[in-house]
Design a protein around this motif. Structure first.
Motif, mmCIF file in Angstrom:
data_model
loop_
_atom_site.group_PDB
_atom_site.id
_atom_site.type_symbol
_atom_site.label_atom_id
_atom_site.label_comp_id
_atom_site.label_asym_id
_atom_site.label_seq_id
_atom_site.Cartn_x
_atom_site.Cartn_y
_atom_site.Cartn_z
ATOM 1 N N PRO A 63 7.479 22.369 -56.644
ATOM 2 C CA PRO A 63 8.749 22.032 -56.509
ATOM 3 C C PRO A 63 8.753 20.482 -55.883
ATOM 4 C CG PRO A 63 8.199 23.456 -54.859
ATOM 5 C CD PRO A 63 7.122 23.667 -55.750
ATOM 6 N N ALA A 64 10.047 19.636 -55.807
ATOM 7 C CA ALA A 64 9.989 18.431 -55.496
ATOM 8 C C ALA A 64 9.700 18.505 -53.949
ATOM 9 C CB ALA A 64 11.317 18.229 -55.708
ATOM 10 N N GLY A 65 8.951 17.505 -53.363
ATOM 11 C CA GLY A 65 8.193 17.550 -52.184
ATOM 12 C C GLY A 65 7.000 17.953 -52.003
ATOM 13 N N THR A 66 6.262 18.514 -53.128
ATOM 14 C CA THR A 66 4.950 19.193 -53.031
ATOM 15 C C THR A 66 4.328 18.285 -54.291
ATOM 16 O OG1 THR A 66 5.393 21.120 -54.330
ATOM 17 C CG2 THR A 66 6.031 21.220 -52.042
ATOM 18 N N PHE A 67 2.788 18.656 -54.202
ATOM 19 C CA PHE A 67 1.945 18.396 -55.378
ATOM 20 C C PHE A 67 0.726 19.222 -55.221
ATOM 21 C CE2 PHE A 67 0.744 16.075 -51.405
ATOM 22 C CZ PHE A 67 -0.629 16.035 -51.578
ATOM 23 N N LYS A 68 0.011 19.110 -56.487
ATOM 24 C CA LYS A 68 -1.261 19.876 -56.541
ATOM 25 C C LYS A 68 -1.990 19.309 -57.350
ATOM 26 C CE LYS A 68 -3.092 24.401 -58.001
ATOM 27 N NZ LYS A 68 -3.110 24.616 -59.237
ATOM 28 N N PRO A 69 -3.170 18.611 -56.916
ATOM 29 C CA PRO A 69 -3.952 17.566 -57.675
ATOM 30 C C PRO A 69 -5.147 18.167 -58.509
ATOM 31 C CG PRO A 69 -4.878 17.608 -55.533
ATOM 32 C CD PRO A 69 -3.486 18.435 -55.330
ATOM 33 N N GLU A 70 -5.515 19.415 -58.443
ATOM 34 C CA GLU A 70 -6.672 20.195 -59.125
ATOM 35 C C GLU A 70 -5.965 21.278 -59.822
ATOM 36 O OE1 GLU A 70 -5.601 22.541 -55.465
ATOM 37 O OE2 GLU A 70 -6.220 20.165 -55.684
ATOM 38 N N GLU A 71 -6.692 21.691 -60.977
ATOM 39 C CA GLU A 71 -6.398 22.864 -61.568
ATOM 40 C C GLU A 71 -6.971 24.161 -60.915
ATOM 41 O OE1 GLU A 71 -8.741 24.544 -65.391
ATOM 42 O OE2 GLU A 71 -7.448 23.070 -65.971
ATOM 43 N N GLY A 72 -6.438 25.245 -60.942
ATOM 44 C CA GLY A 72 -6.923 26.322 -60.341
ATOM 45 C C GLY A 72 -5.873 27.152 -59.454
ATOM 46 N N ALA A 73 -6.499 28.057 -58.432
ATOM 47 C CA ALA A 73 -5.642 29.214 -57.880
ATOM 48 C C ALA A 73 -4.989 28.596 -56.580
ATOM 49 C CB ALA A 73 -6.344 30.245 -57.519
ATOM 50 N N GLY A 74 -5.159 27.265 -56.212
ATOM 51 C CA GLY A 74 -4.615 26.643 -55.004
ATOM 52 C C GLY A 74 -3.236 26.653 -55.049
ATOM 53 N N THR A 75 -2.463 26.379 -53.859
ATOM 54 C CA THR A 75 -1.158 26.227 -53.778
ATOM 55 C C THR A 75 -0.705 24.538 -53.740
ATOM 56 O OG1 THR A 75 -1.264 26.507 -51.436
ATOM 57 C CG2 THR A 75 -0.874 28.480 -52.622
ATOM 58 N N CYS A 76 0.482 24.260 -53.799
ATOM 59 C CA CYS A 76 1.142 22.983 -53.880
ATOM 60 C C CYS A 76 1.331 22.647 -52.473
ATOM 61 C CB CYS A 76 2.472 23.135 -54.446
ATOM 62 S SG CYS A 76 2.676 23.568 -56.098
ATOM 63 N N ALA A 77 0.667 21.382 -52.153
ATOM 64 C CA ALA A 77 0.559 20.669 -50.784
ATOM 65 C C ALA A 77 2.038 20.099 -50.650
ATOM 66 C CB ALA A 77 -0.751 19.852 -50.740
ATOM 67 N N LEU A 78 2.196 20.072 -49.262
ATOM 68 C CA LEU A 78 3.476 19.306 -48.755
ATOM 69 C C LEU A 78 3.024 17.929 -48.916
ATOM 70 C CD1 LEU A 78 4.839 21.899 -45.888
ATOM 71 C CD2 LEU A 78 5.742 21.696 -48.471
ATOM 72 N N CYS A 79 4.349 17.015 -49.308
ATOM 73 C CA CYS A 79 4.311 15.641 -48.849
ATOM 74 C C CYS A 79 4.379 15.541 -47.175
ATOM 75 C CB CYS A 79 5.767 15.083 -49.442
ATOM 76 S SG CYS A 79 5.513 14.957 -51.263
ATOM 77 N N GLU A 80 3.638 14.831 -46.991
ATOM 78 C CA GLU A 80 3.559 14.352 -45.452
ATOM 79 C C GLU A 80 4.884 14.048 -44.791
ATOM 80 O OE1 GLU A 80 0.625 11.504 -44.554
ATOM 81 O OE2 GLU A 80 -0.934 12.501 -45.443
ATOM 82 N N SER A 81 5.008 14.309 -43.398
ATOM 83 C CA SER A 81 6.325 13.911 -42.589
ATOM 84 C C SER A 81 6.324 12.462 -42.688
ATOM 85 C CB SER A 81 6.319 14.183 -41.233
ATOM 86 O OG SER A 81 5.292 13.616 -40.534
ATOM 87 N N GLY A 82 7.578 11.785 -42.975
ATOM 88 C CA GLY A 82 7.818 10.379 -43.129
ATOM 89 C C GLY A 82 7.881 9.996 -44.613
ATOM 90 N N THR A 83 7.744 11.115 -45.567
ATOM 91 C CA THR A 83 7.685 10.731 -46.861
ATOM 92 C C THR A 83 8.643 11.715 -47.623
ATOM 93 O OG1 THR A 83 5.827 12.279 -47.621
ATOM 94 C CG2 THR A 83 5.333 10.010 -46.926
ATOM 95 N N TYR A 84 8.994 11.485 -48.963
ATOM 96 C CA TYR A 84 9.710 12.531 -49.711
ATOM 97 C C TYR A 84 9.165 12.272 -51.337
ATOM 98 C CZ TYR A 84 12.266 8.631 -51.567
ATOM 99 O OH TYR A 84 12.661 7.439 -52.124
ATOM 100 N N SER A 85 9.629 13.326 -52.045
ATOM 101 C CA SER A 85 9.016 13.007 -53.392
ATOM 102 C C SER A 85 10.199 13.914 -54.320
ATOM 103 C CB SER A 85 7.749 13.587 -53.635
ATOM 104 O OG SER A 85 7.622 13.666 -55.192
ATOM 105 N N THR A 86 10.790 13.299 -55.200
ATOM 106 C CA THR A 86 11.630 14.141 -56.147
ATOM 107 C C THR A 86 10.928 14.353 -57.431
ATOM 108 O OG1 THR A 86 12.425 12.092 -57.292
ATOM 109 C CG2 THR A 86 13.581 12.468 -55.449
ATOM 110 N N ALA A 87 9.571 14.409 -57.540
ATOM 111 C CA ALA A 87 9.073 14.828 -58.775
ATOM 112 C C ALA A 87 8.729 16.236 -58.719
ATOM 113 C CB ALA A 87 7.737 13.958 -58.977
ATOM 114 N N VAL A 88 8.919 16.946 -60.131
ATOM 115 C CA VAL A 88 8.640 18.360 -60.113
ATOM 116 C C VAL A 88 7.155 18.309 -60.809
ATOM 117 C CG1 VAL A 88 9.374 20.466 -61.200
ATOM 118 C CG2 VAL A 88 11.089 18.916 -60.129
ATOM 119 N N ALA A 89 6.377 19.296 -60.427
ATOM 120 C CA ALA A 89 5.080 19.484 -61.068
ATOM 121 C C ALA A 89 4.317 18.371 -60.787
ATOM 122 C CB ALA A 89 5.233 19.666 -62.603
#
Length: 132
Positions: A63-89
């Protein structure tokens, strides 16, 4: 290799085949991929920008506000405090944009509106800038 005179080819990346015989390889589920030569649907892993659902087979977009750089079973990481992201996936922390001067946001913020004025500052210019 050949089987009864039939040439056998390794299943391509993003496909798998669990049984012997000449049947075609099956596609991995949406937003997943596998290594060439995969023999099970469980070899299909979520692509970057997607995380496994509770079933573990289907993958949903970060969801927006998160990201996942690698393929695999990991979960999406939160954008750090003091930042925001509207991007999905999102696949990179670089999609997390800094809040404007004199504002802050909590980790995982999904909109510019989550950036609030710091103590000692008040909103101006339509609420998007904070002045002392």
């Amino acid at each position: 290799a050949s089987q009864n005179g039939v040439a056998c080819a390794m299943c391509a990346i993003g496909t798998y085949k669990a049984s012997n015989g000449t049947a075609a390889c099956s596609d991995c589920p949406a937003h997943t991929s596998s290594a060439a030569g995969s023999a099970s649907e469980s070899d299909c892993a979520c692509e970057a920008g997607y995380e496994a659902s509770s079933s573990g087979v289907e993958c949903g977009a970060c969801p927006a506000g998160t990201f996942k750089p690698e393929e695999g079973a990991g979960t999406c990481a939160l954008c750090e405090s003091g930042t925001y992201s509207t991007a999905v996936a999102a696949t990179d922390a670089g999609t997390c944009q800094a809040c404007p001067s004199h504002t802050n946001s909590s980790a995982g913020s999904a909109a510019l509106s989550a950036c609030a004025c710091l103590p000692g500052y008040t909103a101006s210019a339509g609420g998007l800038a904070c002045a002392g």
